[in-house]
Scaffold this motif. Structure first.
Motif, mmCIF file in Angstrom:
data_model
loop_
_atom_site.group_PDB
_atom_site.id
_atom_site.type_symbol
_atom_site.label_atom_id
_atom_site.label_comp_id
_atom_site.label_asym_id
_atom_site.label_seq_id
_atom_site.Cartn_x
_atom_site.Cartn_y
_atom_site.Cartn_z
ATOM 1 N N ALA A 144 0.885 -1.207 -0.068
ATOM 2 C CA ALA A 144 0.002 0.032 -0.060
ATOM 3 C C ALA A 144 0.966 1.307 -0.010
ATOM 4 O O ALA A 144 0.496 2.304 -0.564
ATOM 5 C CB ALA A 144 -1.033 -0.081 1.030
ATOM 6 N N ASP A 145 1.929 1.080 0.575
ATOM 7 C CA ASP A 145 2.828 2.491 0.467
ATOM 8 C C ASP A 145 3.365 2.539 -0.600
ATOM 9 O O ASP A 145 3.671 3.707 -1.334
ATOM 10 C CB ASP A 145 4.213 2.017 1.576
ATOM 11 N N HIS A 146 3.989 1.516 -1.473
ATOM 12 C CA HIS A 146 4.136 1.504 -2.817
ATOM 13 C C HIS A 146 2.969 2.167 -3.579
ATOM 14 O O HIS A 146 3.530 2.936 -4.453
ATOM 15 C CB HIS A 146 4.778 0.270 -3.245
ATOM 16 N N GLU A 147 2.009 1.619 -3.696
ATOM 17 C CA GLU A 147 1.025 2.210 -4.652
ATOM 18 C C GLU A 147 0.453 3.643 -4.227
ATOM 19 O O GLU A 147 0.394 4.236 -5.178
ATOM 20 C CB GLU A 147 -0.222 1.266 -4.112
ATOM 21 N N ALA A 148 0.681 4.122 -2.864
ATOM 22 C CA ALA A 148 0.485 5.424 -2.648
ATOM 23 C C ALA A 148 1.743 6.398 -3.355
ATOM 24 O O ALA A 148 1.156 7.434 -3.835
ATOM 25 C CB ALA A 148 0.391 5.638 -0.930
ATOM 26 N N ILE A 149 2.988 5.719 -3.233
ATOM 27 C CA ILE A 149 3.826 6.672 -3.797
ATOM 28 C C ILE A 149 3.809 6.822 -5.286
ATOM 29 O O ILE A 149 3.781 7.679 -5.776
ATOM 30 C CB ILE A 149 5.375 6.047 -3.403
ATOM 31 N N LEU A 150 3.422 5.423 -5.744
ATOM 32 C CA LEU A 150 3.281 5.389 -7.317
ATOM 33 C C LEU A 150 2.172 6.309 -7.953
ATOM 34 O O LEU A 150 2.316 7.014 -8.727
ATOM 35 C CB LEU A 150 2.975 4.054 -7.599
ATOM 36 N N ALA A 151 1.045 6.325 -7.091
ATOM 37 C CA ALA A 151 -0.188 7.103 -7.501
ATOM 38 C C ALA A 151 0.072 8.459 -7.785
ATOM 39 O O ALA A 151 -0.026 9.169 -8.559
ATOM 40 C CB ALA A 151 -1.278 6.822 -6.715
ATOM 41 N N ALA A 152 1.130 9.009 -6.444
ATOM 42 C CA ALA A 152 1.229 10.383 -6.303
ATOM 43 C C ALA A 152 2.346 10.830 -7.539
ATOM 44 O O ALA A 152 2.088 12.086 -8.150
ATOM 45 C CB ALA A 152 1.882 10.647 -4.933
ATOM 46 N N LEU A 153 3.120 10.025 -7.777
ATOM 47 C CA LEU A 153 4.232 10.125 -8.661
ATOM 48 C C LEU A 153 3.650 10.176 -10.223
ATOM 49 O O LEU A 153 3.858 11.265 -11.006
ATOM 50 C CB LEU A 153 5.333 9.243 -8.925
ATOM 51 N N LEU A 154 2.643 9.298 -10.393
ATOM 52 C CA LEU A 154 2.174 9.400 -11.881
ATOM 53 C C LEU A 154 1.239 10.633 -11.914
ATOM 54 O O LEU A 154 1.115 11.075 -13.062
ATOM 55 C CB LEU A 154 1.233 7.949 -12.010
#
Length: 144
Positions: A14-24
């Motif tokens: 979930a941490d990875h997904e949150a960072i990825l979503a913000a970056l995208l």
């Protein structure tokens, strides 16, 4: 109020997904639509169907980045790695990619990628210490 900076001892997906979503979201706003999509070409066990190897990557801004590639030891030397790469390249072409890029350690497969037409564009020495990490790219003919 300042945000907290925390070194995660056990990072969660979930941490990875949150960072990825913000970056995208940032990339799409600043650089136009990135076209982000994950690419997986799987090697499945012939009897159990379990995933035992394959290729994992992502398309972003007209290039496919190959993050992971592994051929199970018992199937090496039979062209399976080439088949994985060719399948990923075909997906990249179909998605309008300009090319494919990846990295590999000196003790892994730099010569394999050279044989497939990849050109080295960088090297990170002493990663791991006493060895090198190589960066390769291949432009795809027929890309949009």
């Amino acid at each position: 109020m300042q945000p907290l900076v925390v070194l995660a001892e056990e990072p969660q997906e979930a941490d990875h997904e949150a960072i990825l979503a913000a970056l995208l979201a940032y990339n799409d706003a600043a650089g136009g639509p990135s076209g982000y999509q994950e690419v997986a070409v799987l090697v499945r066990h012939p009897e159990t169907g379990a995933t035992i190897g394959g290729l994992w990557g992502r398309i972003i801004y007209d290039w496919l980045f190959v993050e992971l590639l592994v051929v199970p030891a018992e199937f090496r030397g039979a062209g399976l790695g080439t088949q994985l790469m060719q399948t990923a390249e075909a997906k990249a072409r179909a998605s309008g990619c300009v090319g494919v890029w990846l990295d590999t350690f000196a003790f892994q497969a730099p010569d394999f990628y050279r044989r497939l037409g990849y050109q080295q564009f960088g090297v990170l020495p002493d990663h791991p210490k006493g060895r090198s990490r190589f960066f390769f790219m291949k432009r795809l003919g027929g890309a949009a």
